[in-house]
Design an enzyme around this catalytic site. Structure first.
Site, PDB file in Angstrom:
ATOM      1  N   LYS A   5     -12.020   0.580  13.380  1.00 13.06           N
ATOM      2  CA  LYS A   5     -11.007   1.036  13.564  1.00 13.06           C
ATOM      3  C   LYS A   5     -10.764   1.119  15.018  1.00 13.06           C
ATOM      4  CE  LYS A   5      -7.597   0.958  11.258  1.00 13.06           C
ATOM      5  NZ  LYS A   5      -6.897   0.034  10.884  1.00 13.06           N
ATOM      6  N   GLY A  26      -3.842  -1.990  -2.340  1.00 17.39           N
ATOM      7  CA  GLY A  26      -2.280  -1.712  -2.683  1.00 17.39           C
ATOM      8  C   GLY A  26      -1.845  -1.873  -3.958  1.00 17.39           C
ATOM      9  N   LEU A  60      -0.687  -2.795   8.959  1.00 15.23           N
ATOM     10  CA  LEU A  60      -1.203  -1.655   8.196  1.00 15.23           C
ATOM     11  C   LEU A  60      -2.374  -2.025   7.188  1.00 15.23           C
ATOM     12  CD1 LEU A  60       1.648  -0.348   9.205  1.00 15.23           C
ATOM     13  CD2 LEU A  60       1.693   0.678   6.776  1.00 15.23           C
ATOM     14  N   THR A 101     -12.589  -6.499   6.719  1.00 13.70           N
ATOM     15  CA  THR A 101     -11.577  -6.594   6.335  1.00 13.70           C
ATOM     16  C   THR A 101     -10.432  -6.053   7.757  1.00 13.70           C
ATOM     17  OG1 THR A 101     -11.739  -6.058   4.095  1.00 13.70           O
ATOM     18  CG2 THR A 101      -9.453  -5.652   5.088  1.00 13.70           C
ATOM     19  N   GLY A 110       0.916  -1.368   0.056  1.00 12.42           N
ATOM     20  CA  GLY A 110      -0.052  -0.005  -0.023  1.00 12.42           C
ATOM     21  C   GLY A 110       0.737   1.347  -0.091  1.00 12.42           C
ATOM     22  N   TYR A 153     -16.267   2.845   9.389  1.00  7.43           N
ATOM     23  CA  TYR A 153     -14.738   2.826   9.271  1.00  7.43           C
ATOM     24  C   TYR A 153     -14.118   3.222  10.659  1.00  7.43           C
ATOM     25  CZ  TYR A 153      -9.955   4.357   8.046  1.00  7.43           C
ATOM     26  OH  TYR A 153      -8.734   4.240   7.838  1.00  7.43           O
TER      27      TYR A 153
END
Ligand code: UDP
Length: 330
Positions: free
Chosen positions: A153, A36, A76, A95, A10, A149
């Site tokens: 996280k 990526g 990451l 993911t 990425g 999102y």
């Protein structure tokens, strides 16, 4: 040192790999190329210390092998970019959460050190500026896709801290604020590569909303230095750190600066949020990190200012323009 970088092909991951290789580390990367690209690591392939696997971190057999080989894991791999999040919320949530679960679970077996990259997005709609690591997180409603999102996280952060507290896995969390530089794709909505491409191809620069919202942009080289400093500092374990810059610019001023630095004649056009993203989309007005904590620990201070950052992106995008499909007229 041997390191594993998940998401190593990425934008940030490839710069991190490059920096670690340059100082002589042995670098393993795993990347499923969902966001990526092989192009990001092409120049590293000739280095005998560089090993890459095009696969998902959820391939537990492979990831287990790589985690066992390495001293530090830089995790990451994640779904990033507001456009991607709004368009593919299932993928984003799965993911981000599943990948982190796998990495932490495997790291726990041998108590390997893990640096987790999180995001300033977790502060959500917090209005008290600057954002400090111990501030409350202010999320929006669950039917507004953007917040999935931030929440995914935030769960990653909870997991990393829980693994440290309960299982003594040394984890460190870095909250990256708008990180930009060469190799960042504009495909998932990031503003700097978008503006630069628009400016150098003579298209209108699309400012979403009224352009009075602001951001602080950090060059990826500063961010990567911070990630390494945090990952290797013994006192960082179990802690959360902001990584960013405090040079604030409105998106409208950013568009004007890009146009000027690129010597472009493009127009600047405002686009309503609901047209750019989705009905009811919520943006943050300001997002500024408090950098006291990371400054105290590793002496972090971003070195590259906005003009230098933009110049590096303009140079990169100009050089790759002819062979890039993203530049093809739509
Ligand atoms: N933005 C914009 N034009 C674009 C892409 C983004 O005006 O082509 C705006 C976006 O609405 C936000 C800011 O630029 O206010 C930064 O967007 P980005 O997606 O880069 O990062 P964010 O801070 O939203 O995570």
């Amino acid at each position: 040192m041997r390191v594993l970088i998940t998401g190593g092909a990425g934008f940030v991951g490839s710069h991190l790999a490059e920096r670690l290789l340059a100082r002589g580390d042995e670098v393993y990367i795993i990347d499923d190329l969902s966001t990526g690209s092989v192009e990001n690591i092409q120049h590293l392939k000739g280095n005998s210390n560089f090993h890459y696997h095009l696969d998902s971190v959820t391939n537990t057999r492979l990831t287990a092998e790589l985690v066992d080989l390495c001293d530090i894991v830089y995790h990451l791999a994640a779904a990033v970019g507001v456009r991607l999040i709004v368009e593919s919320p299932v993928k984003t949530i799965e993911t981000n959460i599943r990948g982190t679960e796998v990495v932490l679970e495997l790291a726990a077996k041998k108590r390997k050190r893990v640096l987790l990259t999180s995001t300033s997005e977790v502060y959500g709609k917090l209005e008290r500026i600057p954002f400090r690591e111990d501030d409350d997180l202010v999320m929006g409603a669950t039917h507004k896709g953007r917040w999935s999102y931030a929440c995914s996280k935030a769960i990653d952060e909870f997991l990393a801290i829980a693994y440290w507290k309960e299982k003594r896995v040394p984890t460190v969390i870095a909250r990256l604020f708008n990180t930009v530089g060469p190799r960042q794709t504009g495909r998932y909505g990031m503003v700097v590569p978008n503006f630069v491409r628009q400016a150098i191809t003579g298209r209108d620069l699309t400012v979403f909303g009224d352009g009075r919202q602001s951001r602080c942009f950090t060059h990826v080289s500063d961010a990567v230095g911070a990630l390494i400093g945090l990952a290797e500092h013994p006192s960082a374990v179990g802690e959360v750190y902001n990584v960013g810059s405090t040079e604030e610019v409105t998106i409208l001023a950013l568009a004007e600066r890009v146009r000027e630095l690129a010597g472009s004649e493009s127009e600047i056009r405002t686009v309503p949020y609901e047209e750019a993203y989705e009905e009811g989309f919520e943006d943050m007005q300001r997002r500024v990190p408090d950098l006291t904590k990371i400054g105290r620990l590793i002496g972090y201070e971003p070195k590259r200012g906005l003009d230098e950052i933009l110049a590096s992106v303009i140079e990169y995008e100009r050089a790759r323009m002819p062979q890039d499909a993203d530049f093809a007229p739509s």
